[in-house]
Design a protein around this motif. Structure first.
Motif, PDB file in Angstrom:
ATOM      1  N   THR A   7       5.232   0.344   6.372  1.00  0.00           N
ATOM      2  CA  THR A   7       4.059   1.087   6.863  1.00  0.00           C
ATOM      3  C   THR A   7       3.753   2.259   5.942  1.00  0.00           C
ATOM      4  N   ASN A  10       2.087   0.964   2.853  1.00  0.00           N
ATOM      5  CA  ASN A  10       0.675   0.688   3.149  1.00  0.00           C
ATOM      6  C   ASN A  10      -0.143   1.976   3.115  1.00  0.00           C
ATOM      7  N   PRO A 251      -2.621  -4.964   8.105  1.00  0.00           N
ATOM      8  CA  PRO A 251      -2.243  -4.202   9.302  1.00  0.00           C
ATOM      9  C   PRO A 251      -2.839  -4.804  10.568  1.00  0.00           C
ATOM     10  N   SER A 265       2.367  -3.731   9.054  1.00  0.00           N
ATOM     11  CA  SER A 265       1.435  -3.839   7.931  1.00  0.00           C
ATOM     12  C   SER A 265       1.455  -5.226   7.311  1.00  0.00           C
ATOM     13  N   ILE A 284      -4.767   0.992   7.689  1.00  0.00           N
ATOM     14  CA  ILE A 284      -3.546   1.326   8.416  1.00  0.00           C
ATOM     15  C   ILE A 284      -3.700   2.658   9.146  1.00  0.00           C
TER      16      ILE A 284
END
Length: 605
Positions: A7, A10, A251, A265, A284
């Motif tokens: 995450t 991302n 995401p 993600s 995201i």
């Protein structure tokens, strides 16, 4: 629901395309552990929200602004001094750590170019925002960590910054096949635990997804994997890491009905066979804001309302104990009539006594049954009768006093429970200010001194018409044909929230609502008043009543129940009790419906 290294990767990819090369325009610190940084880049202004909260650390781009304190905290002032107009040169993530490093360039007091680093660590309760020199020397941090707090690393001005390595883990972006196979095959745990236990930034859900893609049971012991299975697992893992390096993110949030249960993600195909639905996001940041915004708001409000909660809870416990004691004393007064009868019978038949008796039996002329009256052998019949009359009069006075006191104490308990419920559904600081004002009015909180400034209460719209933009809500469909249907809840009048404090409810019911409008409230439990403004219509659609009932159930103490009974009645039949706490009303006839707590209507601007 892990804020894992993927995450963060991302986010780093998204920030590179939006923030890199941009110039910091404004730095604010709305909370003690939160920053809101405005960045101008490519003729756009982006807001970067960074929270180092121990309970809910976050970082994402947002379009929403937050009010800042009148006096900026020291950390915020320091950042403004050094990087108030700095340019963001680069945004990097070391390995797949849950860390983002912002390299900044600015002019110092002498006009020379300097570089600094703003390091954001999203690590649960250890999260922090650290401001460093180019060589890694810490200038300051939003949370200081001394040696007494952590034996691993001090985060204090003048110390050298480094990433703590409490557990030896491999960098997923660089790990070789041999190292990967050795880590997994020698781990005495399940395959899933071996993956997230030996690789940095891999969360349990990503480990589960890797096992699913490799067709390996995630609960299987890692030591049982064969060589071909290890090779297949590594190649599956390598493909995912290549997508992360190339910025190929997808995401999405996984929903079980209306309830979000997981996000990531990368596509989570492990949920496909379970009948869950997936909602994809282009950004995201949008996903994180949608997923965490309401939870972050609730967490913040709960933290800020802790003092008020403690005051209300203490007062409520005290009032409940007092009420129970009064009810017990009131029950004891039920035998008062017995003593009156004893006295009357002794005055009637006492001439038969010779003196020295401990009891006296006679016929009770009220029911023609034999009754035994206790006597004091040292007193005469007349004196015993007077003693019983005195006991009767004392219990009678106690009954009369307690009858009123129990009503007052019960009203106090109901009021405090209502305030407690209002604290549970409070959505912003404005709600807390009004609740505190109410507690001051009733003496639970000390009133401010004469020279103390009263906090400003920001007024909100008291009503709103549902717009056509909401395709989900049944009430929205009614609104398309009838633009006059309005629902107000707890005087907030927004369909994503309501605050049920008494002052707001009283204003809503007796100032906003008119005679033919409909009033809704959860039956017998604390909750918000909900008003349906009929605008003169006599026949509203059934869906309007169902939606209003669902809203009243949601903003009540019974919101966790599957079903809540709702009373509804036209406002003209509602009465305010003189001297009662704000928000308390009475009505003698009403309709009822059973609703499921729900608030899926769109907020009205």
């Amino acid at each position: 629901m892990a804020f894992d290294g993927i995450t963060i990767a991302n986010l780093a990819y998204e920030f590179k395309s939006t923030l890199e090369g941009g110039k910091i325009a404004k730095i604010a610190q709305p909370e003690k552990d939160e920053l809101l940084i405005a960045v101008k880049n490519n003729r756009e202004t982006y807001r970067l929200q960074i929270s180092a909260s121990a309970s809910l650390p976050l970082i994402y781009l947002t379009e929403n602004n937050k009010p800042s304190p009148l006096t900026a905290p020291n950390f915020c002032m320091l950042l403004r001094k050094h990087i108030g107009s700095a340019r963001i040169l680069s945004i990097t993530q070391p390995g797949l750590e849950r860390i983002l490093e912002f390299e900044l360039e600015h002019l110092d007091e002498m006009g020379d170019l300097c570089r600094k680093k703003l390091i954001v660590e999203i690590m649960g309760k250890h999260s922090n925002i650290i401001f460093c020199k180019e060589d890694g020397t810490i200038i300051d941090s939003i949370k200081h960590v001394s040696a007494s707090m952590s034996s691993v690393r001090e985060v204090l001005p003048g110390r050298e910054y480094f990433i703590p390595q409490t557990i030896a883990k491999e960098n997923p972006l660089e790990v070789t096949e041999d190292v990967f196979k050795n880590c997994i095959s020698t781990s005495p745990t399940s395959v899933q635990k071996a993956l997230y236990g030996h690789l940095t930034g891999i969360s349990p859900i990503i480990a589960e997804e890797l096992c699913h893609l490799a067709s390996i049971d995630s609960d299987r012991s890692a030591t049982e994997l064969t060589e071909p299975e290890l090779i297949h697992l590594y190649h599956t893992f390598r493909l995912m890491m290549e997508d992360i390096k190339d910025g190929h993110f997808s995401p999405s949030v996984i929903y079980d009905g209306d309830t979000p249960i997981e996000y990531a993600s990368v596509p989570l195909s492990c949920y496909d066979s379970k009948g869950y639905c997936r909602k994809a996001y282009d950004s995201i940041s949008a996903l994180l804001e949608n997923y965490y915004a309401s939870r972050d708001t609730i967490t913040r409000i709960r933290q800020k309302s802790s003092d008020l909660r403690r005051i209300v809870q203490t007062a409520l416990e005290r009032s409940c104990k007092k009420y129970d004691l009064q009810l017990k004393q009131l029950k004891d007064t039920e035998k008062r009539e017995k003593y009156r009868i004893y006295g009357e019978l002794l005055n009637t038949y006492g001439y038969e006594l010779k003196g020295g008796e401990k009891s006296f039996k006679c016929i009770n002329y009220y029911d023609n049954k034999e009754i035994t009256s206790p006597l004091d052998p040292q007193l005469t019949a007349r004196e015993n009768a007077q003693k019983h009359f005195d006991k009767y009069n004392k219990l009678k006075r106690t009954y009369e006093a307690l009858s009123q006191l129990t009503k007052e104490t019960k009203a106090e308990v109901d009021h405090l429970e209502s305030v407690s419920s209002a604290l549970d559904i409070a959505l912003d600081e404005n709600d807390l200010v009004q609740i505190k004002e109410e507690l001051m009015e009733f003496g639970y909180v000390k009133k401010r001194r004469a020279n103390e400034k009263r906090p400003k209460i920001t007024s909100k719209p008291v009503a709103g018409v549902l717009e056509e933009a909401d395709p989900v809500s049944p009430l929205a469909r009614e609104a398309r044909a009838n633009k006059t249907v309005v629902i107000c809840a707890g005087h907030d009048a927004t369909h994503t929230g309501a605050s049920g404090n008494g002052l707001k409810e009283e204003e809503l019911t007796f100032k906003v609502a008119s005679g033919n409008d409909w009033w809704f409230h959860a039956k017998g439990i604390p909750g918000s008043h909900v008003i349906v403004k009929s605008s003169g219509q006599t026949d509203l659609p059934d869906r309007v009543f169902e939606e209003a009932g669902a809203l009243a159930a949601y903003y009540s103490k019974g919101r966790e129940n599957d079903k809540v009974e709702i009373d509804y009645i036209q406002k003209k039949n509602i009465r305010k009790v003189a001297g009662s706490a704000p928000g308390f009303v009475i009505y003698h006839t009403n309709y009822s419906l059973v609703a499921s707590p729900k608030c899926d209507l769109q907020e009205v601007k």
